[in-house]
Design an enzyme around this catalytic site. Structure first.
Site, short mmCIF file in Angstrom:
data_model
loop_
_atom_site.label_atom_id
_atom_site.label_comp_id
_atom_site.label_asym_id
_atom_site.label_seq_id
_atom_site.Cartn_x
_atom_site.Cartn_y
_atom_site.Cartn_z
N GLY A 81 -4.19 39.06 25.50
CA GLY A 81 -2.99 38.66 26.22
C GLY A 81 -1.91 39.70 26.36
CB CYS A 82 -1.70 43.27 25.43
SG CYS A 82 -2.22 43.00 23.72
CB THR A 83 -2.52 42.88 30.70
OG1 THR A 83 -3.12 44.07 30.15
CG2 THR A 83 -2.15 43.12 32.15
#
Length: 193
Positions: A81-83
């Site tokens: 979920g970093c992007t």
């Protein structure tokens, strides 16, 4: 594992991180005088910034079509979920500024070269800071995870007022809602110096 999409994620299939207490000590801490390289080619000392600063940290962003760091990346609680988190801060950037954030930064332990490519590709209106040497991470004792021999920051967000941490968002899930949660907190807690 090849990632088909870095932003379209069914969060019901991703394990949520639990609060392991890894960030409980951060509220009230003073930011140390550590200079970090930023994607806008500056060196940033968060301790020297006046006003309210928002810093969101994440393990590592991926690259479209590239192999993931490890095959089971999506099954590591808090890894995926970093992007989406970064894009949410990008999309709410103007609103965060209007709600009192003088500065907004992303933060990871990835190299500045990697982050600069990502910041350009995602059209980020704010710099991303590299703590590749883990200096800020170790000094603040940020919560981390070890994956494939790499020390990665667990996902969190900090609200820093004149170099003092006033609020911590941890754990963060789902990541794409973090920017909205920070925005709501800023609106409910206006900062005055």
């Amino acid at each position: 594992m090849s990632q088909s999409s870095l932003t379209d994620v069914d969060w019901s299939k991703i394990p949520a991180p639990t609060d392991d207490g890894g960030a409980a000590h951060l509220t009230g801490m003073t930011i140390p005088p550590v200079r970090l390289r930023a994607t806008d080619d500056t060196a940033v000392a968060l301790s020297a910034l006046a006003g309210r600063t928002v810093v969101f940290a994440y393990p590592r962003t991926g690259e479209p079509g590239k192999i993931g760091l490890v095959d089971d990346w999506d099954m590591i609680p808090g890894a995926r979920g970093c992007t989406p988190q970064t894009c949410a801060f990008r999309d709410l950037f103007a609103e965060l500024k209007a709600a009192g954030a003088a500065q907004v930064f992303g933060l990871s332990t990835q190299s500045n070269t990697y982050q600069t490519e990502m910041a350009s590709r995602l059209h980020l209106p704010f710099p991303v800071l590299s703590d590749e040497a883990l200096e800020l991470t170790h000094t603040l004792k940020l919560p981390t995870m070890l994956v494939a021999g790499l020390t990665l920051i667990k996902r969190l967000a900090l609200v820093i007022d004149d170099a003092r941490i006033s609020h911590v968002f941890y754990p963060v899930f789902p990541p794409d809602r973090n920017a909205g949660d920070v925005l709501e907190w800023l609106k409910a807690n206006p900062w005055t110096n």
